[in-house]
Design a protein around this motif. Structure first.
Motif, PDB file in Angstrom:
ATOM      1  N   VAL A  83       0.857  -1.188   0.000  1.00 46.85           N
ATOM      2  CA  VAL A  83       0.000   0.000   0.000  1.00 46.85           C
ATOM      3  C   VAL A  83       0.890   1.234   0.000  1.00 46.85           C
ATOM      4  N   THR A  84       0.493   2.243  -0.750  1.00 47.20           N
ATOM      5  CA  THR A  84       1.287   3.469  -0.842  1.00 47.20           C
ATOM      6  C   THR A  84       0.678   4.605  -0.040  1.00 47.20           C
ATOM      7  N   SER A  85      -0.569   4.427   0.420  1.00 46.52           N
ATOM      8  CA  SER A  85      -1.181   5.451   1.266  1.00 46.52           C
ATOM      9  C   SER A  85      -2.207   4.807   2.176  1.00 46.52           C
ATOM     10  N   PHE A  86      -2.346   5.365   3.360  1.00 46.18           N
ATOM     11  CA  PHE A  86      -3.373   4.929   4.308  1.00 46.18           C
ATOM     12  C   PHE A  86      -3.559   6.061   5.302  1.00 46.18           C
ATOM     13  N   SER A  87      -4.629   6.009   6.067  1.00 44.20           N
ATOM     14  CA  SER A  87      -4.940   7.154   6.907  1.00 44.20           C
ATOM     15  C   SER A  87      -5.240   6.754   8.345  1.00 44.20           C
ATOM     16  N   ALA A  95       4.483  10.928   7.915  1.00 44.87           N
ATOM     17  CA  ALA A  95       3.138  11.049   7.346  1.00 44.87           C
ATOM     18  C   ALA A  95       2.918  12.457   6.820  1.00 44.87           C
ATOM     19  N   GLU A  96       1.961  12.575   5.917  1.00 49.87           N
ATOM     20  CA  GLU A  96       1.524  13.891   5.441  1.00 49.87           C
ATOM     21  C   GLU A  96       0.095  14.119   5.957  1.00 49.87           C
TER      22      GLU A  96
END
Length: 209
Positions: free
Chosen positions: A185-189, A208-209
């Protein structure tokens, strides 16, 4: 033997080597002049090529989720720092509890770290809950029964992660619920709840951004 470029699949070079060894043996047999000694040499070449097969391993610094090949169950870390499963993975809703990083130890051995709790997979014991702690066991990754899947083993031979119990337990790797796709995965929140004070703090164990 199925080759691929993602984690869990066999490398293309290894599959090609097996195919070539088989082709060489078939060509030899078709020639008509067969001896026991030469046949044994070709059999040994095939066996050696199979024994040398390697699977694509996870990379350090990348993020992954574990999806069981049995009913597509996703593994996550619950509030007791144990493993559990659910039927879906939503990268936009507190997904950090699903996400893992792999720290290479040697060959096919890794430390498995949850980005949610910054803790590590511990020894997997038959019939006991799979738990995480500050110091983890060396987890051996090997080829699963379904193409592209991985089996896990930590401390007890043949015992892996069994996503057919709630919470997840250690169980024999011959079971269908012990084989996993390791998906990058390249993004998660992570959703941060802010109360009436209108202030809250979030400390993450990763950039994180």
């Amino acid at each position: 033997y199925v080759a691929g470029t993602t984690v869990g699949y066999l490398t293309q070079a290894g599959v090609n080597a097996v195919a070539q060894a088989v082709t060489d043996a078939e060509t030899y047999l078709a020639g008509g002049s067969v001896t026991a000694e030469k046949s044994a040499e070709h059999q040994a070449a095939i066996n050696a090529a199979v024994a040398a097969l390697e699977i694509v391993m996870p990379e350090e610094g990348k993020f992954y989720v574990l999806k069981c090949s049995y009913q597509d169950r996703y593994v996550y870390v619950n509030n007791e720092n144990k493993l559990n499963y659910t039927q879906s993975f939503d990268s936009n809703a507190n997904a950090g509890k699903f996400v893992w990083q792999f720290e290479h130890v040697s060959d096919n051995k890794f430390k498995m770290k949850s980005v949610h709790t910054q803790s590590y997979m511990q020894t997997i014991t038959n019939g006991s809950h799979v738990t995480l702690g500050s110091t983890g066991a060396d987890v051996t990754l090997s080829m699963g029964a379904v193409a592209g899947t991985i089996m896990f083993e930590a401390g007890n031979a043949g015992i892996g992660i069994h996503a057919n119990a709630d919470p997840i337990i250690g169980w024999t790797n011959t079971a269908g619920a012990n084989h996993y796709f390791i998906e990058e995965v390249t993004s998660f929140s992570h959703t941060l709840a802010v109360g009436d004070s209108e202030w809250s703090t979030l400390v993450l164990g990763y950039n994180a951004e």
